[in-house]
Design an enzyme around this catalytic site. Structure first.
Site, mmCIF file in Angstrom:
data_model
loop_
_atom_site.group_PDB
_atom_site.id
_atom_site.type_symbol
_atom_site.label_atom_id
_atom_site.label_comp_id
_atom_site.label_asym_id
_atom_site.label_seq_id
_atom_site.Cartn_x
_atom_site.Cartn_y
_atom_site.Cartn_z
ATOM 1 N N GLU A 133 0.831 -1.204 -0.041
ATOM 2 C CA GLU A 133 0.149 -0.053 0.149
ATOM 3 C C GLU A 133 0.840 1.448 -0.093
ATOM 4 O OE1 GLU A 133 -2.994 2.256 2.979
ATOM 5 O OE2 GLU A 133 -2.813 0.152 3.209
ATOM 6 N N GLU A 138 -3.029 12.021 3.000
ATOM 7 C CA GLU A 138 -3.690 11.540 4.094
ATOM 8 C C GLU A 138 -3.121 12.488 5.510
ATOM 9 O OE1 GLU A 138 -4.466 7.158 6.213
ATOM 10 O OE2 GLU A 138 -2.546 7.357 5.511
#
Length: 343
Positions: A133, A138
């Protein structure tokens, strides 16, 4: 164009792939034709959202293309949510999975933010965590800067030794809950200041000889990007030092990462934004001091008036292999699994 061989400079492996051809341009009226809507509650990260279907998102004006041709993805800010229910939001995943030898751009004008809000632009392989990932954008609550990261199975490590502008986190084992993180140090990468500066652009280079992420606030976006079209090739030679750089010297990228699907979502509370130790310092001024009770429940405005994405385009490129279609991936094949334990 074929990827060039990596070279060793100052004892570090440095990516030498410079030229990329457009694979797909996600923009304007056809943007949503390349994405799947999650269409189910978040059952992986303890988030207090219902990620709605495409039909629901369109009918509730949570996903649409505005008059400027920008893509808008919203958290519901019009509903009064009662105790025991979650708030509607959007999560979308690309039909295509992008192999090593690719480059991804996202041009964003506004990123969701606010108490309980957890936006992300990230990628995952079809079998998490075996396939890796990459977290590109974020943040949570009122964090002042964007955080980038990679997550893998055991054996992949990073120590921040690759040249980069961001600040490497304390964790060197990328298989831990937090993964290997890099905090952005350039200004205007999150919160209201991001939009006030005109937004910005992220570029992610996904190569066997390194994963590199660049960020530019709008005034600093380089000419190769500002002058690019939806069909023109792109040369990364003028991108400069990455803001986050993950070296293959201690992590075999080909081993730990499979072709990646791209995801854009907004979560609420959950296993990161909702942690009392992270929620309370900036946001715990409500009646209970708890994320769900004081942020999600009740009226949507003004709490979630800034909880929306405004995106000009997502553009993908390849240096070698074409994208592999994985349309219709089951919802359980989600790179967000690590966030169930991101404490």
């Amino acid at each position: 164009m074929a990827a060039l061989l990596s070279i060793c400079t100052f004892g570090l492996l440095v990516s030498t792939t410079l030229g990329y051809d457009v694979t797909r341009d996600y923009s304007g009226s056809t943007f949503f034709s390349g994405w799947d809507f999650y269409g189910a509650p978040d059952n992986l990260t303890f988030g207090n959202v219902n990620w709605v279907s495409q039909e629901e998102a369109m009918s509730q004006s949570l996903a649409y293309v505005n008059d400027q041709g920008h893509v808008i993805l919203k958290v519901d800010n019009t509903t009064n949510v009662p105790i025991g229910e979650n708030r509607n939001a959007v999560r979308i995943t690309t039909h295509d999975a992008y192999e090593l030898g690719s480059l991804w751009l996202i041009d964003v004008n506004h990123i969701p933010y606010g108490c309980s809000v957890w936006p992300a632009f990230w990628s995952f392989g079809p079998k998490w965590p075996d396939d890796g990932e990459i977290d590109i954008i974020e943040g949570i609550n009122l964090m002042t800067a964007n955080e980038m990261a990679i997550h893998t199975t055991p054996g992949c490590t990073q120590n921040g030794s690759s040249p980069q502008l961001g600040t490497f986190g304390s964790e060197t084992d990328c298989s831990t809950a937090s993964g290997c993180t890099v905090m952005e140090t350039s200004p205007n990468s999150y919160l209201a200041s991001f939009a006030s500066a005109g937004g910005g652009v992220w570029a992610t280079q996904f190569e066997a000889d390194g994963i590199n992420i660049w960020f530019w606030s709008r005034p600093n976006v380089p000419k190769p990007i500002t002058q690019a079209t939806s069909t023109s090739p792109l040369d990364v030679a003028d991108f400069g030092t990455p803001h986050a750089s993950f070296s293959p010297a201690t992590c075999n990228i080909s081993q730990y990462f499979s072709p990646q699907n791209l995801v854009i979502d907004t979560n609420l509370c959950g296993g990161w934004a909702g942690l009392p130790s992270l929620y309370s310092p900036d946001c715990g001024t409500g009646a209970t001091g708890l994320c769900y009770n004081d942020s999600v429940v009740g009226p949507g405005s003004p709490r979630f008036d800034n909880a929306y994405w405004d995106i000009s385009y997502v553009r993908t490129y390849t240096s070698a292999a074409v994208a592999t279609s994985t349309s219709g991936l089951p919802h359980t094949l989600s790179g967000a699994l690590y966030r169930t334990s991101k404490f």
